[in-house]
Design an enzyme around this catalytic site. Structure first.
Site, short mmCIF file in Angstrom:
data_model
loop_
_atom_site.label_atom_id
_atom_site.label_comp_id
_atom_site.label_asym_id
_atom_site.label_seq_id
_atom_site.Cartn_x
_atom_site.Cartn_y
_atom_site.Cartn_z
N ASP A 1 0.84 -1.21 0.00
CA ASP A 1 0.00 0.00 0.00
C ASP A 1 0.87 1.25 0.00
O ASP A 1 0.60 2.22 -0.73
CB ASP A 1 -0.92 -0.01 1.22
CG ASP A 1 -1.87 1.17 1.22
OD1 ASP A 1 -1.77 2.03 2.14
OD2 ASP A 1 -2.70 1.27 0.31
N LYS B 1 1.22 4.19 -3.00
CA LYS B 1 1.12 5.63 -2.74
C LYS B 1 2.37 6.36 -3.25
O LYS B 1 2.28 7.44 -3.83
CB LYS B 1 0.94 5.87 -1.24
CG LYS B 1 -0.41 5.42 -0.70
CD LYS B 1 -0.51 5.61 0.81
CE LYS B 1 -1.88 5.19 1.34
NZ LYS B 1 -1.98 5.35 2.81
#
Length: 804
Positions: free
Chosen positions: A662, A666
């Protein structure tokens, strides 16, 4: 004859240069007589300047130089570019040995970008059967010896160009180097940044061209920068005077000197998009097709110098003294105007010249300080200039009043002698909003905003309730009606053209029906719904396939789903092409920092030309909580992890947080905001999960949390004194190239640093830029939670719909 000028992005590797070759080939096949003026390819000029700077400091410039050569040669190994590369190598070696360079040397180096570009394009065209000929403007454009910003010597330059084209015309397509010339000693000179546009207009003037076509990466000139004003529209026609005002007030698509040679011969200028060359672009001519406001232009990287004093008002000779100081110190003044005080004078100058201007003015007015005619001379940084091109003072009260209503008070303003252009100085922090307020007031935006929300789980459901609870207040305060006409999950949709009610959860259960994305689009078309926004609050990898049909069907897009921005780079570019072709917006501020204004900040910095050199920080609220507490408390890793799970900070399967993917996604999103072409597979991610725990079901994993303890206890113990653990993402490397270095890793940092002092589950980001040096821009705050994320999506909705 038509002159075609191609910019650096147009000539970049891959799609760019291929499109250029296609455009030229098509025109030749259609029997058009053309000449081509080229800029340096990609970011060549900036790269050469960076290599030069490193070499002058005895740094290791060779890897960057090798990257430069590799990019410029690309797949065209058969094209001989060795002459330019060899000269550059010798020049860089010399600069490195001496540790310094002159402007004369710098011009020699920077000129190679255009020479490489023209030689390569010539060779490719010849290979494709086009009778192309390389034309070196150092033999044609003669200039004075002001290296870095040379002025052409018109008579001899005109004679050279005319004679050259007489000898090399007919079926020949001349590929002309922009930006460069030479003095009477045949020393290479350059015409200043964006000078390739100037070269093209000079060639057009000398040859009495029928038209100058300036190919860029946008469809033309817009009513405002479409990256800042979401409903900006392309302008079909401008006058030279209007275009000149745009150039003087920051429109980077035009060079300020470009207009005059064209105006002298009444040669039309057309701004076109290389990547959408069937679009007719913006035509600039002497004749206006209609009166009225045409566009908003922005001048950034400026500062306001203020002179205040009781003796300034009505005192003769003050302006003359000011301008003498500016002229003696080579400081250009964009605006001079009465300031906020009736006893003040304000000057807008380039930000990097402001301190010098203040010091020199203090010297000039030294005696006036003693007589107290001048009280103080100060500099206000972080300001921007908005120019309303075509604004008549008789109607200026409308946008001005709209600004005041939105609590944006211009620091000063002035108008041109014609009374047809007005410029405002505003705080840079208010620039985006001010542009939208003025644009909405002048060009008009429909009040009703129709929204389709896909995904109504934690974030989606919270967002729907936030909109419904705030709708009446927003309509009263902003005159904007937010109308949620569709709510959907993966299987069912609820449609209501008049808007859903607070009882939407029951309604979707009772009245929802199976659907495809085409059903939602058809419903919107059937009911003539305007100002459409589609919001993706899913985490679905398949739903993003709907983005393109939605954009093609007049939906703007907002997403808290990171998938679309982290798929292949080809999809990333394809989506943005569709958005550009359909003039639609895509906002995703929550993709990285939940409710924090991170992406918007980076976009504005990048758009303004700020060179971002590094971004690093704590991207995950979950992992922020985990390591902030693990570092601060005398507790085992598994205890802190269980605490995070119990508090709902992790995903149902905590491994989705702990694997680091994750954070990697980003980080990739931020890299792509800087036009980097990295793929997700290139992100170097440190997985926090021991290998033997990465597989298996969730319940089995949750029963083995204590197996983390010895690993992380050892890591914690082996730190230096007064250090803490942080799980960070870092984007570094030469961010002016196509790819950067992306790392996600566990690091140990001093506890007394900003990063080391992080508390709770906050996210934390440091943005390092060329201008700010070692002092990064810091953004910190709540980086997780459904309410925060929903509020961030809500913010994106208001950005799309705010009319001021």
């Amino acid at each position: 004859m038509k002159i075609l000028k191609f910019g650096g992005k147009s000539l970049s590797n891959g799609d760019g240069i291929n499109k250029v070759v296609t455009i030229i080939t098509d025109k030749v096949n259609q029997g058009e007589q053309i000449a081509i003026v080229v800029s340096a390819r990609g970011n060549a000029t900036d790269e050469l300047e960076e290599i030069l700077d490193i070499a002058s400091k005895n740094g290791d410039y060779k890897p960057l130089f090798e990257d430069f050569k590799k990019y410029q040669q690309d797949d065209y190994q058969e094209v001989d570019l060795s002459e330019e590369f060899n000269v550059l190598e010798k020049l860089f070696e010399g600069v490195s040995l001496i540790g310094d360079y002159s402007n004369k040397i710098k011009d020699q180096i920077l000129s190679k970008g255009e020479l490489l570009s023209a030689k390569l394009l010539t060779a490719i065209l010849v290979e494709n059967g086009i009778n192309a000929r390389f034309a070196d403007t150092r033999e044609l454009i003669k200039t004075d010896s002001k290296f870095g910003d040379a002025q052409p010597l018109e008579q001899i330059s005109k004679k050279n160009v005319i004679n050259y084209f007489k000898q090399n015309n007919g079926t020949t397509v001349n590929i002309v180097t922009g930006f460069i010339g030479s003095n009477n000693n045949n020393d290479t000179t350059t015409l200043g940044r964006n000078g390739s546009n100037y070269t093209a207009s000079l060639i057009a003037n000398y040859l009495n061209a029928d038209e100058l076509q300036n190919y860029t990466h946008v469809d033309g000139i817009y009513t405002a920068n479409p990256d800042l004003v979401l409903d900006a529209k392309k302008i079909d026609h401008l006058t030279f005077n209007e275009a000149n005002e745009l150039a003087n007030f920051g429109a980077t698509i035009l060079h300020a000197k470009t207009i005059i040679p064209l105006l002298e011969k009444n040669i039309p200028l057309r701004i076109l998009n290389t990547f959408n060359h069937e679009n007719k672009g913006t035509l600039i001519t002497s004749n206006s097709n209609k009166e009225g406001i045409k566009t908003l232009s922005v001048l950034e990287n400026v500062s306001l110098v203020n002179l205040e004093g009781r003796g300034l008002l009505g005192k003769t000779g003050v302006d003359a003294r000011i301008f003498r100081v500016m002229g003696d110190n080579d400081i250009s003044v964009s605006i001079i105007s009465q300031g906020s005080s009736e006893r003040g004078i304000g000057l807008v100058v380039a930000a990097d010249k402001a301190t010098k201007a203040m010091i020199e003015l203090e010297k000039e007015f030294e005696n006036d300080f003693y007589s107290k005619d001048v009280n103080k001379i100060t500099v206000t940084d972080n300001v921007s200039v908005i120019s309303i091109i075509g604004q008549d003072l008789s109607t200026f009260h409308k946008p001005y009043t709209a600004l005041i209503k939105n609590k944006i008070v211009p620091i000063l303003f002035n108008n041109t002698v014609t009374g047809k252009n007005v410029s405002l100085v505003v705080k840079k922090s208010q620039l985006n909003k001010a542009l939208n307020v003025i644009h909405g007031e002048i060009f008009g935006v429909s009040k009703k905003i129709n929204i389709a929300i896909f995904g109504h789980g934690l974030v989606g459901g919270t967002l729907i309730n936030q909109i419904l609870e705030s709708a009446a207040t927003i309509e009263k305060r902003k005159d904007i009606k937010l109308n949620v006409f569709a709510i959907a999950n993966s299987s069912n949709v609820l449609l209501n053209k008049n808007g859903v009610t607070p009882n939407w959860k029951n309604e979707i259960q009772n009245n929802g029906f199976s659907y495809t994305i085409d059903d939602v689009i058809a419903y919107a078309n059937e009911h003539h719904l305007e100002n459409l926004i589609a919001i993706d609050n899913t985490a679905s990898a398949t739903f993003v396939e709907n983005y393109i049909p939605l954009a093609e069907s007049s939906f703007d897009l907002i997403s808290s789903n990171k998938v679309a921005n982290t798929l292949s780079y080809s999809f990333y570019k394809k989506l943005r092409k569709v958005l550009a072709d359909n003039q639609k917006s895509y906002l995703y501020e929550t993709n990285v920092g939940a409710g924090l204004p991170l992406i918007d900040t980076i976009k504005l910095l990048h758009l303004s030309g700020e060179n971002i050199t590094k971004i690093k920080g704590v991207f995950s609220g979950t992992l922020s909580y985990l390591f902030n507490n693990f570092s601060a408390k005398d507790a085992s890793f598994s205890e802190i992890l269980k605490e995070a799970i119990d508090n709902g900070y992790t995903e149902p399967d905590p491994r989705e947080d702990l694997c680091g993917n994750d954070v990697g996604r980003k980080l990739l999103i931020l890299a792509r905001e800087l036009d980097l072409q990295n793929e997700f597979e290139e992100v170097d991610i440190q997985n926090l999960i021991p290998e033997h725990l990465r597989e298996g079901d969730v319940s089995d994993f949750l029963n083995k949390l204590t197996e983390f303890d010895p690993i992380y206890a050892k890591i914690k113990e082996e730190q230096k004194p007064n250090h803490v653990l942080r799980y960070i993402g870092e984007l570094s490397g030469d961010l002016q190239n196509d790819k950067g270095n992306l790392e996600v890793k566990l690091v140990s940092v001093p506890s007394d640093t900003a990063l080391g002092g992080l508390k709770g589950s906050d996210s934390f980001f440091e943005i390092y830029t060329e201008s700010y040096g070692d002092r990064p821009i810091v953004i910190q705050g709540a980086g997780a939670g459904s309410a925060v994320t929903a509020r961030g999506v809500f913010g994106d909705i208001l950005r799309l719909s705010d009319k001021g």
